[in-house]
Design a protein around this motif. Structure first.
Motif, PDB file in Angstrom:
ATOM      1  N   PRO A 157       6.006 -14.792  -4.543  1.00 47.47           N
ATOM      2  CA  PRO A 157       5.521 -13.570  -3.894  1.00 47.47           C
ATOM      3  C   PRO A 157       5.261 -13.760  -2.410  1.00 47.47           C
ATOM      4  O   PRO A 157       4.858 -14.847  -1.983  1.00 47.47           O
ATOM      5  CB  PRO A 157       4.222 -13.259  -4.640  1.00 47.47           C
ATOM      6  CG  PRO A 157       3.866 -14.486  -5.389  1.00 47.47           C
ATOM      7  CD  PRO A 157       5.119 -15.259  -5.599  1.00 47.47           C
ATOM      8  N   GLU A 158       5.506 -12.696  -1.646  1.00 47.60           N
ATOM      9  CA  GLU A 158       5.278 -12.803  -0.203  1.00 47.60           C
ATOM     10  C   GLU A 158       3.906 -12.236   0.135  1.00 47.60           C
ATOM     11  O   GLU A 158       3.468 -11.267  -0.457  1.00 47.60           O
ATOM     12  CB  GLU A 158       6.398 -12.099   0.576  1.00 47.60           C
ATOM     13  CG  GLU A 158       6.505 -10.597   0.349  1.00 47.60           C
ATOM     14  CD  GLU A 158       5.533  -9.787   1.152  1.00 47.60           C
ATOM     15  OE1 GLU A 158       5.134 -10.280   2.214  1.00 47.60           O
ATOM     16  OE2 GLU A 158       5.171  -8.680   0.714  1.00 47.60           O
ATOM     17  N   PHE A 159       3.268 -12.886   1.098  1.00 42.97           N
ATOM     18  CA  PHE A 159       1.954 -12.408   1.540  1.00 42.97           C
ATOM     19  C   PHE A 159       1.984 -12.069   3.021  1.00 42.97           C
ATOM     20  O   PHE A 159       0.949 -11.994   3.678  1.00 42.97           O
ATOM     21  CB  PHE A 159       0.880 -13.466   1.255  1.00 42.97           C
ATOM     22  CG  PHE A 159       0.751 -13.821  -0.211  1.00 42.97           C
ATOM     23  CD1 PHE A 159       0.146 -12.940  -1.100  1.00 42.97           C
ATOM     24  CD2 PHE A 159       1.261 -15.007  -0.704  1.00 42.97           C
ATOM     25  CE1 PHE A 159       0.035 -13.251  -2.458  1.00 42.97           C
ATOM     26  CE2 PHE A 159       1.161 -15.329  -2.060  1.00 42.97           C
ATOM     27  CZ  PHE A 159       0.554 -14.450  -2.937  1.00 42.97           C
ATOM     28  N   ALA A 214      -3.854 -10.082  -5.705  1.00 49.82           N
ATOM     29  CA  ALA A 214      -4.306 -10.304  -4.324  1.00 49.82           C
ATOM     30  C   ALA A 214      -4.426  -8.969  -3.596  1.00 49.82           C
ATOM     31  O   ALA A 214      -5.468  -8.663  -3.001  1.00 49.82           O
ATOM     32  CB  ALA A 214      -3.331 -11.234  -3.598  1.00 49.82           C
ATOM     33  N   ASN A 215      -3.372  -8.161  -3.650  1.00 52.46           N
ATOM     34  CA  ASN A 215      -3.435  -6.900  -2.903  1.00 52.46           C
ATOM     35  C   ASN A 215      -4.465  -5.940  -3.494  1.00 52.46           C
ATOM     36  O   ASN A 215      -5.115  -5.202  -2.761  1.00 52.46           O
ATOM     37  CB  ASN A 215      -2.045  -6.254  -2.827  1.00 52.46           C
ATOM     38  CG  ASN A 215      -1.258  -6.782  -1.638  1.00 52.46           C
ATOM     39  OD1 ASN A 215      -1.765  -7.617  -0.879  1.00 52.46           O
ATOM     40  ND2 ASN A 215      -0.050  -6.319  -1.458  1.00 52.46           N
ATOM     41  N   SER A 216      -4.626  -5.955  -4.811  1.00 51.85           N
ATOM     42  CA  SER A 216      -5.627  -5.070  -5.416  1.00 51.85           C
ATOM     43  C   SER A 216      -7.027  -5.504  -4.998  1.00 51.85           C
ATOM     44  O   SER A 216      -7.894  -4.670  -4.737  1.00 51.85           O
ATOM     45  CB  SER A 216      -5.530  -5.107  -6.943  1.00 51.85           C
ATOM     46  OG  SER A 216      -4.253  -4.690  -7.329  1.00 51.85           O
ATOM     47  N   PHE A 256     -11.388  -8.249   5.709  1.00 51.27           N
ATOM     48  CA  PHE A 256     -11.208  -7.030   4.905  1.00 51.27           C
ATOM     49  C   PHE A 256     -12.541  -6.361   4.571  1.00 51.27           C
ATOM     50  O   PHE A 256     -12.736  -5.806   3.499  1.00 51.27           O
ATOM     51  CB  PHE A 256     -10.357  -7.313   3.652  1.00 51.27           C
ATOM     52  CG  PHE A 256      -8.903  -7.251   4.000  1.00 51.27           C
ATOM     53  CD1 PHE A 256      -8.344  -8.191   4.830  1.00 51.27           C
ATOM     54  CD2 PHE A 256      -8.102  -6.203   3.559  1.00 51.27           C
ATOM     55  CE1 PHE A 256      -7.014  -8.112   5.223  1.00 51.27           C
ATOM     56  CE2 PHE A 256      -6.769  -6.113   3.945  1.00 51.27           C
ATOM     57  CZ  PHE A 256      -6.230  -7.074   4.785  1.00 51.27           C
ATOM     58  N   LEU A 257     -13.451  -6.454   5.522  1.00 53.13           N
ATOM     59  CA  LEU A 257     -14.724  -5.737   5.382  1.00 53.13           C
ATOM     60  C   LEU A 257     -14.893  -4.776   6.556  1.00 53.13           C
ATOM     61  O   LEU A 257     -16.007  -4.505   6.966  1.00 53.13           O
ATOM     62  CB  LEU A 257     -15.888  -6.733   5.341  1.00 53.13           C
ATOM     63  CG  LEU A 257     -16.032  -7.551   4.053  1.00 53.13           C
ATOM     64  CD1 LEU A 257     -17.224  -8.504   4.155  1.00 53.13           C
ATOM     65  CD2 LEU A 257     -16.205  -6.646   2.828  1.00 53.13           C
ATOM     66  N   GLN A 258     -13.763  -4.300   7.090  1.00 54.58           N
ATOM     67  CA  GLN A 258     -13.847  -3.346   8.194  1.00 54.58           C
ATOM     68  C   GLN A 258     -13.835  -1.947   7.609  1.00 54.58           C
ATOM     69  O   GLN A 258     -12.820  -1.500   7.066  1.00 54.58           O
ATOM     70  CB  GLN A 258     -12.619  -3.496   9.067  1.00 54.58           C
ATOM     71  CG  GLN A 258     -12.933  -4.038  10.435  1.00 54.58           C
ATOM     72  CD  GLN A 258     -11.626  -4.292  11.146  1.00 54.58           C
ATOM     73  OE1 GLN A 258     -11.009  -5.341  10.968  1.00 54.58           O
ATOM     74  NE2 GLN A 258     -11.189  -3.312  11.908  1.00 54.58           N
ATOM     75  N   GLY A 262      -9.878   4.042   5.873  1.00 52.70           N
ATOM     76  CA  GLY A 262      -9.233   3.645   4.618  1.00 52.70           C
ATOM     77  C   GLY A 262      -7.942   2.885   4.835  1.00 52.70           C
ATOM     78  O   GLY A 262      -7.403   2.840   5.929  1.00 52.70           O
ATOM     79  N   TYR A 263      -7.449   2.298   3.742  1.00 53.97           N
ATOM     80  CA  TYR A 263      -6.219   1.503   3.850  1.00 53.97           C
ATOM     81  C   TYR A 263      -4.984   2.369   3.662  1.00 53.97           C
ATOM     82  O   TYR A 263      -5.006   3.374   2.979  1.00 53.97           O
ATOM     83  CB  TYR A 263      -6.214   0.342   2.841  1.00 53.97           C
ATOM     84  CG  TYR A 263      -6.308   0.780   1.388  1.00 53.97           C
ATOM     85  CD1 TYR A 263      -7.510   0.737   0.716  1.00 53.97           C
ATOM     86  CD2 TYR A 263      -5.189   1.250   0.709  1.00 53.97           C
ATOM     87  CE1 TYR A 263      -7.606   1.131  -0.607  1.00 53.97           C
ATOM     88  CE2 TYR A 263      -5.268   1.650  -0.616  1.00 53.97           C
ATOM     89  CZ  TYR A 263      -6.482   1.590  -1.266  1.00 53.97           C
ATOM     90  OH  TYR A 263      -6.552   1.998  -2.566  1.00 53.97           O
ATOM     91  N   GLY A 264      -3.889   1.947   4.318  1.00 52.14           N
ATOM     92  CA  GLY A 264      -2.593   2.606   4.146  1.00 52.14           C
ATOM     93  C   GLY A 264      -1.509   1.546   4.119  1.00 52.14           C
ATOM     94  O   GLY A 264      -1.772   0.395   3.786  1.00 52.14           O
TER      95      GLY A 264
HETATM   96  C1  UDX Z   1      -0.643  -6.378   2.874  1.00 59.03           C
HETATM   97  C2  UDX Z   1      -1.223  -7.763   2.492  1.00 59.03           C
HETATM   98  O1  UDX Z   1      -2.335  -8.059   3.353  1.00 59.03           O
HETATM   99  C3  UDX Z   1      -0.143  -8.819   2.606  1.00 59.03           C
HETATM  100  O2  UDX Z   1      -0.665 -10.077   2.197  1.00 59.03           O
HETATM  101  C4  UDX Z   1       1.012  -8.405   1.719  1.00 59.03           C
HETATM  102  O3  UDX Z   1       2.032  -9.311   1.739  1.00 59.03           O
HETATM  103  C5  UDX Z   1       1.549  -7.052   2.135  1.00 59.03           C
HETATM  104  O4  UDX Z   1       0.482  -6.110   2.058  1.00 59.03           O
HETATM  105  P1  UDX Z   1      -0.044  -5.109   5.123  1.00 59.03           P
HETATM  106  O5  UDX Z   1       0.360  -3.949   4.278  1.00 59.03           O
HETATM  107  O6  UDX Z   1       0.851  -5.532   6.232  1.00 59.03           O
HETATM  108  O7  UDX Z   1      -0.279  -6.413   4.249  1.00 59.03           O
HETATM  109  O8  UDX Z   1      -1.456  -4.713   5.765  1.00 59.03           O
HETATM  110  P2  UDX Z   1      -2.964  -5.249   5.686  1.00 59.03           P
HETATM  111  O9  UDX Z   1      -3.256  -6.082   6.857  1.00 59.03           O
HETATM  112  O10 UDX Z   1      -3.266  -5.814   4.345  1.00 59.03           O
HETATM  113  O11 UDX Z   1      -3.743  -3.855   5.857  1.00 59.03           O
HETATM  114  C6  UDX Z   1      -3.593  -2.826   4.881  1.00 59.03           C
HETATM  115  C7  UDX Z   1      -4.411  -1.621   5.246  1.00 59.03           C
HETATM  116  O12 UDX Z   1      -5.805  -1.879   5.098  1.00 59.03           O
HETATM  117  C8  UDX Z   1      -4.240  -1.135   6.684  1.00 59.03           C
HETATM  118  O13 UDX Z   1      -4.147   0.274   6.692  1.00 59.03           O
HETATM  119  C9  UDX Z   1      -5.509  -1.589   7.373  1.00 59.03           C
HETATM  120  O14 UDX Z   1      -5.837  -0.771   8.455  1.00 59.03           O
HETATM  121  C10 UDX Z   1      -6.515  -1.458   6.250  1.00 59.03           C
HETATM  122  N1  UDX Z   1      -7.693  -2.326   6.386  1.00 59.03           N
HETATM  123  C11 UDX Z   1      -7.555  -3.687   6.430  1.00 59.03           C
HETATM  124  C12 UDX Z   1      -8.965  -1.755   6.445  1.00 59.03           C
HETATM  125  O15 UDX Z   1      -9.120  -0.526   6.400  1.00 59.03           O
HETATM  126  N2  UDX Z   1     -10.059  -2.577   6.548  1.00 59.03           N
HETATM  127  C13 UDX Z   1      -9.951  -3.922   6.582  1.00 59.03           C
HETATM  128  O16 UDX Z   1     -10.990  -4.599   6.659  1.00 59.03           O
HETATM  129  C14 UDX Z   1      -8.658  -4.498   6.534  1.00 59.03           C
END
Ligand code: UDX
Length: 441
Positions: A157-159, A214-216, A256-258, A262-264
């Protein structure tokens, strides 16, 4: 320089956000790499040394490795298969309407692999796929290539994160390989030896689970801090300080505590949905992750409400949106919170002035320019000109460094709503602005 006794050529099938950095990375490590993609326009762009998407540091490395002959690209997938000993499957696994992943691109490329087997191949899944996909890959090859063919299927898997993919390739915090044979294990260990990184060797199903888990978990962390952010807001506490206070505990960790909007992106939302779907198929109750999704979806409402609280009526208000990419240092807008914010504000009758250092061309395809409702601007300052508020939707570095005195001169009402908590409230307030963050005072 890596030894080349075990295998000669590494094939990378699919040259998107995962495949291209992987192909370039392996070439830079000294391996002979052939990359392929069914999109011939993309392949010719890459062959000319252009990266089809914005990814810092990738283009110079691409050019270097093309020029030095370690990397070649072709749109003939069969040729790439025949030339390679190891094949990395990096094709897209988009989401179907029910949340499950669409594996048709994986199946199609595996059929091409089956039709072109000309000796032992190690087939490695790199795209994010549901657990047990390797078993289907095996079955598919046997079906289309017949018995007597020699191959192994492994999971790696890629990270890589978008925006830091090159750095992540060369400095991974871990490499996970799921294998079923000694040969597959040895080849992958050999391939990654030059990186000198911690390697987790496990079985294939476990490796597949590691990626989704990991991603979840990352998504869960973000939704957790976003809930804390709402509580902080209700009681007058500061979520950035709470994040620091809990993040220094090594069991929790600071990343990842920012809190924010929300995440996208292409991975977190899709992988979470796929994981929930897999769990349901296996009758495991993952309502925990459904809640993570629900919390994330509610962020947009919360943000828009905050803008309403700052501006009262939104109709006819001119609003600058700084940042459109789903995160900084990428032009990717897949599942970007900005798209939902734009659509909500347009519904309210606001006039939007948009700016992003990299993603504007992509957003234009979704929301074409339509003055005066929707205007694309060449700089953050131009977007702020005559605006009644600035909304920070992506935390690009240039916004942190902006000269607020200059912004003050051009803006109509000095209001900033910081959806990413990326600014220092004191600095912005001292420059004469009203500042609203997410869960901070
Ligand atoms: C993610 C995984 O981190 C990576 O390991 C995997 O291989 C691919 O998916 P990526 O999609 O590039 O990477 O973005 P990531 O840095 O994980 O951020 C995801 C989203 O979460 C972004 O929208 C970011 O703004 C948001 N985020 C991240 C937050 O809102 N708060 C945080 O603390 C961190």
């Amino acid at each position: 320089m890596a030894e080349r006794k075990l295998f000669k050529t590494v094939g990378v099938l699919g040259l998107g956000h995962v495949g291209l950095p992987t192909a370039v990375g392996f070439a830079e490590l000294g391996w002979q790499v052939v990359g392929t993609d069914s999109d011939s326009a993309k392949v010719s762009l890459i062959a000319d040394g252009h990266c089809p998407f914005y990814e810092p540091d990738l283009e110079p490395l691409l050019r270097k490795n093309l020029a030095e002959g370690r990397l070649k690209v072709t749109c003939d997938v069969g040729e790439a298969v025949r030339e390679s000993d190891i094949l990395f499957v990096c094709v897209g696994t988009p989401q179907k309407p029910d949340g499950s992943p669409d594996l048709s691109q994986v199946e199609a490329v595996i059929r091409t692999v089956a039709e072109n087997l000309n000796g032992y191949k190690l087939i490695v899944e790199k795209s994010t796929v549901p657990v047990q996909t390797a078993q289907w890959i095996k079955r598919t090859i046997l079906r289309y290539a017949g018995s007597g063919t020699e191959f192994d299927v492994a999971s790696n898997p890629e990270f890589l994160r978008e925006g830091t993919a090159v750095h992540d390739f060369f400095y991974p915090d871990r490499i996970v390989i799921g294998v079923e044979s000694e040969r597959a294990r040895n080849w992958l260990l050999e391939l990654y030896k030059p990186l000198n990184a911690p390697i987790v060797v496990t079985d294939v199903n476990t490796a597949e689970i590691i990626k989704h888990a990991a991603n979840s978990f990352l998504a869960l962390k973000i939704s957790f801090i976003n809930m804390i952010s709402d509580l902080c807001e209700a009681v007058g506490a500061d979520v950035t300080e709470v994040a620091r206070g809990i993040g220094l505990d090594p069991r929790i960790g600071p990343q990842f505590l920012q809190a924010g909007i929300g995440y996208g992106g292409y991975c977190l939302p899709k992988d979470l949905k796929a994981f929930i779907h897999i769990a349901e198929e296996h009758r495991v109750d993952f309502s925990l992750l459904k809640e993570v999704e629900r919390v994330n979806e509610a962020r947009i409402d919360r943000f828009v409400r905050k803008v309403q609280q700052a501006l009262w009526v939104l109709k006819e208000k001119t609003i600058a949106i700084w940042g459109l990419a789903f995160k900084p240092n990428t032009d990717d807008i897949r599942e970007a919170p900005s798209l939902k914010v734009i659509s909500r504000l347009l519904d309210e009758g606001a006039k939007l002035r948009l700016y992003d250092p990299a993603a504007m061309n992509n957003v234009r395809q979704v929301f074409p320019e339509n003055p005066p409702s929707l205007v694309y601007c060449k700089s953050a300052i131009e977007a702020a000109t005559n605006a009644h508020a600035i909304l920070i939707v992506t935390e690009w570095e240039e916004f942190r460094k902006i000269d607020w005195a200059k912004v003050k001169q051009v803006i109509a009402l000095p209001i900033v709503v910081d959806g990413r908590n990326c600014l220092d409230p004191k600095t912005v307030r001292e420059a004469g602005f009203e500042y609203y963050g997410m869960g901070r005072k």
